[in-house]
Structure formats: structure tokens, C-alpha cells
Scaffold this motif. Sequence first.
Motif, PDB file in Angstrom:
ATOM      1  N   MET A  56       0.851  -1.197   0.000  1.00 11.35           N
ATOM      2  CA  MET A  56       0.000   0.000   0.000  1.00 11.35           C
ATOM      3  C   MET A  56       0.887   1.249   0.000  1.00 11.35           C
ATOM      4  O   MET A  56       1.830   1.350   0.764  1.00 11.35           O
ATOM      5  CB  MET A  56      -0.887  -0.030   1.258  1.00 11.35           C
ATOM      6  CG  MET A  56      -1.773   1.175   1.449  1.00 11.35           C
ATOM      7  SD  MET A  56      -3.253   1.082   0.432  1.00 11.35           S
ATOM      8  CE  MET A  56      -4.015   2.647   0.778  1.00 11.35           C
ATOM      9  N   THR A  57       0.604   2.149  -0.927  1.00 13.57           N
ATOM     10  CA  THR A  57       1.313   3.428  -0.992  1.00 13.57           C
ATOM     11  C   THR A  57       0.285   4.492  -0.649  1.00 13.57           C
ATOM     12  O   THR A  57      -0.546   4.832  -1.469  1.00 13.57           O
ATOM     13  CB  THR A  57       1.854   3.653  -2.411  1.00 13.57           C
ATOM     14  OG1 THR A  57       2.659   2.530  -2.749  1.00 13.57           O
ATOM     15  CG2 THR A  57       2.692   4.895  -2.500  1.00 13.57           C
ATOM     16  N   ASP A  58       0.333   4.996   0.545  1.00 14.03           N
ATOM     17  CA  ASP A  58      -0.760   5.855   1.007  1.00 14.03           C
ATOM     18  C   ASP A  58      -0.666   7.263   0.427  1.00 14.03           C
ATOM     19  O   ASP A  58       0.282   7.985   0.710  1.00 14.03           O
ATOM     20  CB  ASP A  58      -0.750   5.901   2.538  1.00 14.03           C
ATOM     21  CG  ASP A  58      -2.028   6.531   3.066  1.00 14.03           C
ATOM     22  OD1 ASP A  58      -2.950   6.774   2.271  1.00 14.03           O
ATOM     23  OD2 ASP A  58      -2.092   6.763   4.282  1.00 14.03           O
ATOM     24  N   LEU A  59      -1.645   7.616  -0.377  1.00 11.59           N
ATOM     25  CA  LEU A  59      -1.705   8.977  -0.919  1.00 11.59           C
ATOM     26  C   LEU A  59      -2.931   9.715  -0.373  1.00 11.59           C
ATOM     27  O   LEU A  59      -3.376  10.710  -0.954  1.00 11.59           O
ATOM     28  CB  LEU A  59      -1.746   8.937  -2.449  1.00 11.59           C
ATOM     29  CG  LEU A  59      -0.508   8.338  -3.138  1.00 11.59           C
ATOM     30  CD1 LEU A  59      -0.696   8.291  -4.659  1.00 11.59           C
ATOM     31  CD2 LEU A  59       0.759   9.128  -2.797  1.00 11.59           C
ATOM     32  N   THR A  60      -3.432   9.239   0.751  1.00 14.23           N
ATOM     33  CA  THR A  60      -4.605   9.881   1.354  1.00 14.23           C
ATOM     34  C   THR A  60      -4.319  11.356   1.633  1.00 14.23           C
ATOM     35  O   THR A  60      -3.262  11.697   2.166  1.00 14.23           O
ATOM     36  CB  THR A  60      -4.964   9.173   2.679  1.00 14.23           C
ATOM     37  OG1 THR A  60      -5.179   7.798   2.397  1.00 14.23           O
ATOM     38  CG2 THR A  60      -6.218   9.770   3.301  1.00 14.23           C
TER      39      THR A  60
END
Length: 257
Positions: free
Chosen positions: A1-5
Motif C-alpha cells: 500500500m502506498t498511502d496517498l490519502t
Amino acid sequence: MTDLTGRIALVTGASRGIGAACARALAAEGARVICTDLLAPTDLAEEIGGLAMAQDVTREADWAAAMDLASGEAGGLDILVNNAGLFLMKPVTETTLEDWRRLHAVNVEGVFLGCKAAIPLLTARAGRWAGGASIINLSSIAGLVGSAGAVCYNASKGAVRLMTKGLAMELAPAKVRVNSVHPGVIQTPMGDEVVAGFSAAAGIGDNEARTLLAQRHPLGHMGQVSDIANAVVYLASDKAGFMTGSEMVVDGGFTAS
Ligand SMILES: NC(=O)c1ccc[n+]([C@@H]2O[C@H](COP(=O)([O-])OP(=O)(O)OC[C@H]3O[C@@H](n4cnc5c(N)ncnc54)[C@H](O)[C@@H]3O)[C@@H](O)[C@H]2O)c1
């Protein structure tokens, strides 16, 4: 998971192909994505919970309007993907000055105008993220190696490669990273144009041309849009926080030898 939130991205040429895949992939990692193309990609924006607008990347006024949408309704900008592009396969002797200018207007001037317009917004929010803000410019293997019949396209993608490096130097103090992506032949409508151009130049059918082109990638096949979208998501993220001015080659080994 690459968090771009929490991040806000803009992808040009998002109606189809690599641009649409990048918009979907960035949204899947939590980014709010502004999808732009000559005709507004409204269905895609609705699908991914983003925003859509019509934008011709060669028009400075359209970039100003895109930045108004970003700073207004979207709330800012953290990621710019300069993806819109044109392909041309013609020997130089048959390439008109009009061909040259049309291709460079989209592939080179469009990237210049996009970076120029977005820098103030990207800079304003870069300090929020460990890896800063991110500009990702779609170049090509044609920006790294020459290709008979694609000289105009070579010139435009080579320009994107070094514009990226210059911008990376200029924007590093502002924590705005700038990288280029260099796809091999990818299965998109433009990929079909590459196959058609190759088949016409070689005097062979499209199926044979597709097979030969696939074999020119040492991994034995052309790429998928997801191969490029994965690279773009990575470059957009904090995981690539020490990468700027780099060339991410995603070409199945095409340029390795
Ligand atoms: N497909 C490949 O094999 C390949 C290989 C290397 C690099 N690339 C690069 O990747 C990018 C995307 O390629 P693709 O295969 O998805 O192309 P594509 O032709 O399938 O899609 C390009 C999109 O750009 C849009 N566009 C064209 N001119 C525009 C303009 N003036 N303003 C706004 N939008 C415009 C088109 O409407 C289209 O939706 C391009 O920059 C291309 O040069 C593609």
C-alpha cells in the motif's frame, strides 16, 4: 500500500490509455484526482470520486483554469502527471514544419506550461509530506534511444527528459520532486499507432508488426497501462522521497542493451 490519502493530483490526457490508468491508480491509493483531457473525462472522474475538466494542454488559459479548479474546489495540488501526448511516425523528409510544431506544442510546450502553472500550488503544500510534492512527466524509450521514422517524436521526448532534470534542479529547494517515466511500447490507442506505423514502414501486416515489436522487448511482450501507473504512483509517493531528476525506465528491457 502506498498511502496517498489527502493528496490532490492532476492527470492530463486522462480519458484513455496510460492517463486513465494513472488516474485510477492514484485514486485507489487515496488521492483526489482532477482528470483532464480535450473532452472532460466525466465518467472516469465519477467512477473514482474525482473532478473532471476539459483542457487543451497547449493553451496557457486552460492551465490557468485547471489551477483555479485545483486551488478552489479541489483544495490545492500535490501531484502533477503530465501525460497528454501525441505520436508521429514519418520519415523526416515527409515531416512538415506543421507536423513538427503540432507534436512539440503538445509533447513539449504542454509539459512546460503545466509545470509552470502548477509550481506555485505544488510549492505551497510540499512541506506537508515527507517526500514533498511531485511532478511526473511522461517521456518514452524514444526519449532515450533513436528510432527511424520517429525523429520528431524522439526530439519531443528527449526534450521532456532534460526539461525534467532542469526543473528538478530548480525546484529541489522547494521540495518539489520532478521525474520522468520512460515506457516501452504499451497497449493503448497510441500503442496501436506505434504498431501501425511500424507495420507501414516495414511493409508487413499489423499482427506481424505487433509480434516483432513485442520481441524487441527482452521480456517478450509489450507493456500494460498498469506497468506505467504503478511507476507513477511510486514516484508520486513518499517512498520516492529521495528521487528527483531521475528517469524511471519501464520498458521490459528494450533499452538495456
Ligand atoms: N503507448 C505507448 O506505447 C507509449 C510509450 C511511451 C510513452 N508514451 C507516452 O505516454 C503518454 C500517454 O500515452 P497513451 O499511450 O496513453 O496515449 P493515448 O493516445 O492512448 O492517449 C493520449 C491522451 O492524450 C490526450 N491528448 C492529446 N492531445 C491533447 C491536448 N492537446 N490536450 C489534452 N489532452 C490531449 C488524448 O485525447 C488522449 O486521451 C504520452 O505522453 C505518450 O507519448 C506512450
